[in-house]
Design a protein around this motif. Structure first.
Motif, PDB file in Angstrom:
ATOM      1  N   ILE A 114       0.750  -1.221  -0.060  1.00  0.00           N
ATOM      2  CA  ILE A 114      -0.039  -0.099   0.080  1.00  0.00           C
ATOM      3  C   ILE A 114       0.801   1.125  -0.034  1.00  0.00           C
ATOM      4  O   ILE A 114       0.359   2.279  -0.488  1.00  0.00           O
ATOM      5  CB  ILE A 114      -1.177  -0.013   1.192  1.00  0.00           C
ATOM      6  N   ASP A 115       2.058   1.279   0.758  1.00  0.00           N
ATOM      7  CA  ASP A 115       2.769   2.317   0.580  1.00  0.00           C
ATOM      8  C   ASP A 115       3.571   2.748  -0.682  1.00  0.00           C
ATOM      9  O   ASP A 115       3.861   3.824  -1.056  1.00  0.00           O
ATOM     10  CB  ASP A 115       3.937   2.177   1.702  1.00  0.00           C
ATOM     11  N   GLU A 116       3.929   1.622  -1.604  1.00  0.00           N
ATOM     12  CA  GLU A 116       4.243   1.618  -2.732  1.00  0.00           C
ATOM     13  C   GLU A 116       3.228   2.382  -3.744  1.00  0.00           C
ATOM     14  O   GLU A 116       3.255   3.212  -4.418  1.00  0.00           O
ATOM     15  CB  GLU A 116       4.682   0.429  -3.665  1.00  0.00           C
ATOM     16  N   CYS A 117       1.967   1.897  -3.459  1.00  0.00           N
ATOM     17  CA  CYS A 117       0.744   2.397  -4.417  1.00  0.00           C
ATOM     18  C   CYS A 117       0.605   3.986  -3.867  1.00  0.00           C
ATOM     19  O   CYS A 117       0.196   4.713  -4.844  1.00  0.00           O
ATOM     20  CB  CYS A 117      -0.558   1.451  -4.073  1.00  0.00           C
ATOM     21  N   GLN A 118       0.646   4.236  -2.652  1.00  0.00           N
ATOM     22  CA  GLN A 118       0.493   5.730  -2.280  1.00  0.00           C
ATOM     23  C   GLN A 118       1.654   6.673  -2.864  1.00  0.00           C
ATOM     24  O   GLN A 118       1.189   7.698  -3.517  1.00  0.00           O
ATOM     25  CB  GLN A 118       0.449   6.122  -0.685  1.00  0.00           C
ATOM     26  N   CYS A 122       0.760   9.669  -5.257  1.00  0.00           N
ATOM     27  CA  CYS A 122       1.296  11.061  -4.920  1.00  0.00           C
ATOM     28  C   CYS A 122       2.021  11.820  -6.011  1.00  0.00           C
ATOM     29  O   CYS A 122       1.972  13.088  -5.866  1.00  0.00           O
ATOM     30  CB  CYS A 122       2.182  10.750  -3.601  1.00  0.00           C
ATOM     31  N   ARG A 123       2.718  11.062  -6.818  1.00  0.00           N
ATOM     32  CA  ARG A 123       3.487  11.802  -7.914  1.00  0.00           C
ATOM     33  C   ARG A 123       2.681  12.570  -9.002  1.00  0.00           C
ATOM     34  O   ARG A 123       2.952  13.463  -9.372  1.00  0.00           O
ATOM     35  CB  ARG A 123       4.365  10.714  -8.715  1.00  0.00           C
ATOM     36  N   PHE A 124       1.303  12.122  -9.090  1.00  0.00           N
ATOM     37  CA  PHE A 124       0.246  12.855  -9.916  1.00  0.00           C
ATOM     38  C   PHE A 124      -0.982  13.318  -9.086  1.00  0.00           C
ATOM     39  O   PHE A 124      -1.781  13.745  -9.863  1.00  0.00           O
ATOM     40  CB  PHE A 124      -0.131  11.789 -10.865  1.00  0.00           C
ATOM     41  N   ASP A 125      -0.902  13.470  -7.834  1.00  0.00           N
ATOM     42  CA  ASP A 125      -1.799  14.053  -7.136  1.00  0.00           C
ATOM     43  C   ASP A 125      -2.123  15.590  -7.132  1.00  0.00           C
ATOM     44  O   ASP A 125      -1.261  15.753  -6.017  1.00  0.00           O
ATOM     45  CB  ASP A 125      -2.064  13.133  -5.828  1.00  0.00           C
ATOM     46  N   ASP A 127      -3.858  17.796  -6.731  1.00  0.00           N
ATOM     47  CA  ASP A 127      -4.697  18.594  -5.595  1.00  0.00           C
ATOM     48  C   ASP A 127      -4.674  18.242  -4.127  1.00  0.00           C
ATOM     49  O   ASP A 127      -4.999  18.659  -3.043  1.00  0.00           O
ATOM     50  CB  ASP A 127      -6.245  18.768  -5.872  1.00  0.00           C
ATOM     51  N   GLY A 128      -3.636  17.117  -3.848  1.00  0.00           N
ATOM     52  CA  GLY A 128      -3.262  16.616  -2.508  1.00  0.00           C
ATOM     53  C   GLY A 128      -4.331  15.878  -2.001  1.00  0.00           C
ATOM     54  O   GLY A 128      -4.328  15.728  -0.621  1.00  0.00           O
ATOM     55  N   ASP A 129      -5.469  15.402  -2.499  1.00  0.00           N
ATOM     56  CA  ASP A 129      -6.262  14.644  -1.859  1.00  0.00           C
ATOM     57  C   ASP A 129      -5.976  13.330  -1.624  1.00  0.00           C
ATOM     58  O   ASP A 129      -6.762  12.749  -1.007  1.00  0.00           O
ATOM     59  CB  ASP A 129      -7.651  14.983  -2.416  1.00  0.00           C
ATOM     60  N   GLY A 130      -4.772  12.770  -2.013  1.00  0.00           N
ATOM     61  CA  GLY A 130      -4.360  11.398  -1.727  1.00  0.00           C
ATOM     62  C   GLY A 130      -5.057  10.476  -2.897  1.00  0.00           C
ATOM     63  O   GLY A 130      -4.738   9.057  -2.585  1.00  0.00           O
ATOM     64  N   VAL A 131      -5.802  10.787  -3.900  1.00  0.00           N
ATOM     65  CA  VAL A 131      -6.258  10.146  -4.870  1.00  0.00           C
ATOM     66  C   VAL A 131      -6.062  10.588  -6.292  1.00  0.00           C
ATOM     67  O   VAL A 131      -5.863  11.659  -6.449  1.00  0.00           O
ATOM     68  CB  VAL A 131      -7.950   9.711  -4.753  1.00  0.00           C
ATOM     69  N   ILE A 132      -6.198   9.765  -7.125  1.00  0.00           N
ATOM     70  CA  ILE A 132      -6.101  10.349  -8.697  1.00  0.00           C
ATOM     71  C   ILE A 132      -7.631  10.412  -9.347  1.00  0.00           C
ATOM     72  O   ILE A 132      -8.023   9.515  -9.389  1.00  0.00           O
ATOM     73  CB  ILE A 132      -5.273   9.502  -9.577  1.00  0.00           C
ATOM     74  N   SER A 133      -7.804  11.462  -9.772  1.00  0.00           N
ATOM     75  CA  SER A 133      -9.124  11.813 -10.396  1.00  0.00           C
ATOM     76  C   SER A 133      -8.999  11.606 -11.840  1.00  0.00           C
ATOM     77  O   SER A 133      -7.623  11.538 -12.272  1.00  0.00           O
ATOM     78  CB  SER A 133      -9.535  13.446 -10.162  1.00  0.00           C
ATOM     79  N   PHE A 134      -9.916  11.670 -12.649  1.00  0.00           N
ATOM     80  CA  PHE A 134      -9.699  11.262 -13.961  1.00  0.00           C
ATOM     81  C   PHE A 134      -8.994  12.414 -14.856  1.00  0.00           C
ATOM     82  O   PHE A 134      -8.121  12.100 -15.599  1.00  0.00           O
ATOM     83  CB  PHE A 134     -10.950  11.137 -14.912  1.00  0.00           C
ATOM     84  N   GLU A 135      -9.165  13.836 -14.288  1.00  0.00           N
ATOM     85  CA  GLU A 135      -8.405  14.860 -14.836  1.00  0.00           C
ATOM     86  C   GLU A 135      -6.907  14.711 -14.544  1.00  0.00           C
ATOM     87  O   GLU A 135      -6.054  14.888 -15.489  1.00  0.00           O
ATOM     88  CB  GLU A 135      -9.123  16.173 -14.211  1.00  0.00           C
ATOM     89  N   GLU A 136      -6.565  14.299 -13.341  1.00  0.00           N
ATOM     90  CA  GLU A 136      -5.035  14.245 -13.165  1.00  0.00           C
ATOM     91  C   GLU A 136      -4.720  12.896 -13.898  1.00  0.00           C
ATOM     92  O   GLU A 136      -3.445  12.986 -14.323  1.00  0.00           O
ATOM     93  CB  GLU A 136      -4.912  13.739 -11.426  1.00  0.00           C
ATOM     94  N   PHE A 137      -5.359  11.877 -14.071  1.00  0.00           N
ATOM     95  CA  PHE A 137      -5.234  10.689 -14.774  1.00  0.00           C
ATOM     96  C   PHE A 137      -4.663  11.118 -16.316  1.00  0.00           C
ATOM     97  O   PHE A 137      -3.931  10.584 -16.631  1.00  0.00           O
ATOM     98  CB  PHE A 137      -6.172   9.607 -14.640  1.00  0.00           C
ATOM     99  N   LYS A 138      -5.378  12.090 -16.794  1.00  0.00           N
ATOM    100  CA  LYS A 138      -5.217  12.353 -18.164  1.00  0.00           C
ATOM    101  C   LYS A 138      -3.976  13.245 -18.194  1.00  0.00           C
ATOM    102  O   LYS A 138      -3.108  13.011 -19.072  1.00  0.00           O
ATOM    103  CB  LYS A 138      -6.426  13.248 -18.566  1.00  0.00           C
ATOM    104  N   ILE A 139      -3.552  13.962 -17.241  1.00  0.00           N
ATOM    105  CA  ILE A 139      -2.408  14.581 -17.087  1.00  0.00           C
ATOM    106  C   ILE A 139      -1.181  13.605 -17.033  1.00  0.00           C
ATOM    107  O   ILE A 139      -0.224  13.710 -17.655  1.00  0.00           O
ATOM    108  CB  ILE A 139      -2.563  15.602 -16.006  1.00  0.00           C
ATOM    109  N   MET A 140      -1.429  12.656 -16.183  1.00  0.00           N
ATOM    110  CA  MET A 140      -0.540  11.470 -15.837  1.00  0.00           C
ATOM    111  C   MET A 140      -0.134  10.882 -17.385  1.00  0.00           C
ATOM    112  O   MET A 140       0.905  10.862 -17.548  1.00  0.00           O
ATOM    113  CB  MET A 140      -0.763  10.608 -14.885  1.00  0.00           C
ATOM    114  N   MET A 141      -0.989  10.603 -18.107  1.00  0.00           N
ATOM    115  CA  MET A 141      -0.913  10.009 -19.266  1.00  0.00           C
ATOM    116  C   MET A 141      -0.289  10.678 -20.313  1.00  0.00           C
ATOM    117  O   MET A 141       0.529  10.112 -21.326  1.00  0.00           O
ATOM    118  CB  MET A 141      -2.133   9.109 -19.809  1.00  0.00           C
ATOM    119  N   ASP A 142      -0.506  12.100 -20.266  1.00  0.00           N
ATOM    120  CA  ASP A 142       0.167  12.867 -21.059  1.00  0.00           C
ATOM    121  C   ASP A 142       1.550  13.268 -20.711  1.00  0.00           C
ATOM    122  O   ASP A 142       2.379  14.025 -21.386  1.00  0.00           O
ATOM    123  CB  ASP A 142      -0.637  14.087 -21.329  1.00  0.00           C
ATOM    124  N   ALA A 143       1.869  13.016 -19.638  1.00  0.00           N
ATOM    125  CA  ALA A 143       3.349  13.612 -19.174  1.00  0.00           C
ATOM    126  C   ALA A 143       4.309  12.750 -19.677  1.00  0.00           C
ATOM    127  O   ALA A 143       4.424  11.896 -20.540  1.00  0.00           O
ATOM    128  CB  ALA A 143       3.400  13.061 -17.594  1.00  0.00           C
TER     129      ALA A 143
END
Length: 143
Positions: A114-118, A122-125, A127-143
């Protein structure tokens, strides 16, 4: 823009079931079944592999896999991106949590704690809410 292969290394490793550094059409089919619960035909899997198989060996190495992900998540493939996000999200929550990421990676044969998953989240979170939203996921995939 070519996505850095290191961003997709955990996914590549999860799909590379025999850990030989290559993804076969059979491995792709198995992972799609585990991830989406849907059967992909042999022909579709082979066509998908051949679409990104630059060296013609019938397998995807990490670079070719990254190219395939890039093609599938391009502007024309945003629906496919939503499907990929759906594989990892916490059902009904609309976000990827450390627990849902751990569960999906485990289904794909990559056992992270779970720590590795967190840390991955964290690298793409943004807004700092501890989860990845679809908008953050799109940004991550375009990184």
């Amino acid at each position: 823009m070519l996505v850095a292969t290191t961003e997709f290394r955990p996914v590549f490793s999860a799909f590379d079931l025999d850990a030989d550094g290559k993804i076969s059409a059979a491995e792709l089919r198995l992972c799609m079944k585990a991830a989406l619960g849907e059967d992909m035909s042999v022909e579709d899997a082979e066509a998908l592999v051949s679409s990104a198989d630059a060296d013609g060996d019938g397998l995807l190495d990490e670079q070719e896999f990254t190219k395939l992900v890039q093609l599938e998540t391009g502007e024309e493939g945003r629906g496919g991106l939503r499907e990929v996000f759906g594989m990892y999200e916490m059902k009904g929550e609309g976000c990827i949590t450390p627990a849902s990421l751990k569960r999906m990676l485990s289904k794909l044969g990559s056992h992270q704690d779970i720590d590795e998953c967190q840390a991955m989240i964290c690298r793409f979170d943004l807004d700092g809410d501890g989860v990845i939203s679809f908008e953050e996921f799109k940004i991550m995939m375009d990184a």
